[in-house]
Design an enzyme around this catalytic site. Structure first.
Site, PDB file in Angstrom:
ATOM      1  N   ARG A  88       0.826  -1.220   0.000  1.00 22.81           N
ATOM      2  CA  ARG A  88       0.000   0.000   0.000  1.00 22.81           C
ATOM      3  C   ARG A  88       0.853   1.261   0.000  1.00 22.81           C
ATOM      4  NH1 ARG A  88      -2.668  -3.674   3.008  1.00 22.81           N
ATOM      5  NH2 ARG A  88      -1.556  -2.973   4.861  1.00 22.81           N
ATOM      6  N   GLU A 146       6.714 -10.965  14.865  1.00 26.57           N
ATOM      7  CA  GLU A 146       6.367 -11.570  16.151  1.00 26.57           C
ATOM      8  C   GLU A 146       6.747 -13.057  16.122  1.00 26.57           C
ATOM      9  OE1 GLU A 146       2.348 -10.868  17.176  1.00 26.57           O
ATOM     10  OE2 GLU A 146       2.585 -11.677  19.205  1.00 26.57           O
TER      11      GLU A 146
HETATM   12  P1  AMP Z   1       4.925  -2.701  11.281  1.00 25.68           P
HETATM   13  O1  AMP Z   1       6.156  -3.319  10.705  1.00 25.68           O
HETATM   14  O2  AMP Z   1       4.384  -3.441  12.469  1.00 25.68           O
HETATM   15  O3  AMP Z   1       5.096  -1.217  11.564  1.00 25.68           O
HETATM   16  O4  AMP Z   1       3.799  -2.864  10.202  1.00 25.68           O
HETATM   17  C1  AMP Z   1       3.741  -2.024   9.143  1.00 25.68           C
HETATM   18  C2  AMP Z   1       3.224  -2.682   7.899  1.00 25.68           C
HETATM   19  O5  AMP Z   1       2.164  -3.590   8.149  1.00 25.68           O
HETATM   20  C3  AMP Z   1       2.698  -1.624   6.987  1.00 25.68           C
HETATM   21  O6  AMP Z   1       3.193  -1.914   5.696  1.00 25.68           O
HETATM   22  C4  AMP Z   1       1.201  -1.738   7.079  1.00 25.68           C
HETATM   23  O7  AMP Z   1       0.643  -1.683   5.800  1.00 25.68           O
HETATM   24  C5  AMP Z   1       0.912  -3.060   7.741  1.00 25.68           C
HETATM   25  N1  AMP Z   1       0.091  -2.976   8.954  1.00 25.68           N
HETATM   26  C6  AMP Z   1       0.485  -3.238  10.215  1.00 25.68           C
HETATM   27  N2  AMP Z   1      -0.494  -3.115  11.087  1.00 25.68           N
HETATM   28  C7  AMP Z   1      -1.571  -2.718  10.391  1.00 25.68           C
HETATM   29  C8  AMP Z   1      -2.923  -2.400  10.743  1.00 25.68           C
HETATM   30  N3  AMP Z   1      -3.382  -2.474  12.001  1.00 25.68           N
HETATM   31  N4  AMP Z   1      -3.749  -2.007   9.754  1.00 25.68           N
HETATM   32  C9  AMP Z   1      -3.303  -1.932   8.480  1.00 25.68           C
HETATM   33  N5  AMP Z   1      -2.065  -2.232   8.092  1.00 25.68           N
HETATM   34  C10 AMP Z   1      -1.195  -2.621   9.031  1.00 25.68           C
END
Ligand code: AMP
Length: 177
Positions: A64, A101
């Site tokens: 996205r 995780e």
């Molecule tokens: P993180 O590595 O945990 O910061 O996750 C970021 C990536 O996961 C991004 O590319 C987001 O598109 C997706 N992502 C993580 N959590 C969510 C959420 N609650 N809603 C939508 N997309 C998420």
């Protein structure tokens, strides 16, 4: 009182509980993408955050981040590099493995997408735990680029993603606590 642009944008992001697994509230931006007025306003504001930073390249995160990163790059008049999930890119690559995780994930960028010394902004839709953004920052470093900042449509503040990005200029249009 009139509703601000950011309140309208926030109202167009759908919360989907328990997706993709129990306990996660997924921030679904597809209703916002259906609204050209909101999408344009979001892109304009994300580009504005870095307008005066002499940005030379946007690095957009799979998948996205691509939707937002491409028009932000056009607005800033700079090129677009893609940080893709492992195994998708056909050419010579830089590669970063990062912890999830459970298990690990990989993102890659074409080695010729970012030049040494180039000023790069990372773009994605959501900053959650920050692991993906941190890995993207490491990709920029591997390529010899200079990380100017990171721009997100929204930040899930309670997941403390910024803690993984202590020296990064992080901008998010919307923040959820
Ligand atoms: P993180 O590595 O945990 O910061 O996750 C970021 C990536 O996961 C991004 O590319 C987001 O598109 C997706 N992502 C993580 N959590 C969510 C959420 N609650 N809603 C939508 N997309 C998420």
């Amino acid at each position: 009182m009139s509703i601000s642009f950011l309140e309208k944008a926030s109202a167009a992001i759908r919360d989907v509980p328990d997706f993709p697994e129990p306990g996660i509230v997924f921030k679904d931006i597809t209703p916002l993408l259906l609204r050209p007025d909101l999408l344009e306003g979001v892109i304009e504001r994300m580009a504005e955050e870095f307008r005066d930073c002499n940005v030379e390249k946007i690095l957009a995160i799979d998948s996205r981040g691509f939707i937002l990163g491409a028009p932000v790059a056009l607005r800033l008049g700079v090129g677009l590099a893609l940080a893709r999930k492992g195994g998708k890119l056909p050419w010579k690559r830089h590669r970063v493995e990062y912890a999830l995780e459970y298990g690990t994930d990989v993102i890659e960028v074409h080695a010729d997408s970012i030049s040494a010394g180039e000023r790069v902004v990372v773009v994605d839709d959501v900053l959650a735990t920050g692991g993906t953004a941190q890995a993207a920052g490491r990709l920029v470093a591997q390529a010899g680029g200079k990380l100017v900042g990171m721009g997100f449509l929204l930040e899930l503040q309670f997941l403390s993603g910024r803690q993984k990005l202590p020296d990064v200029d992080v901008r998010a249009l919307l923040s959820y606590s």
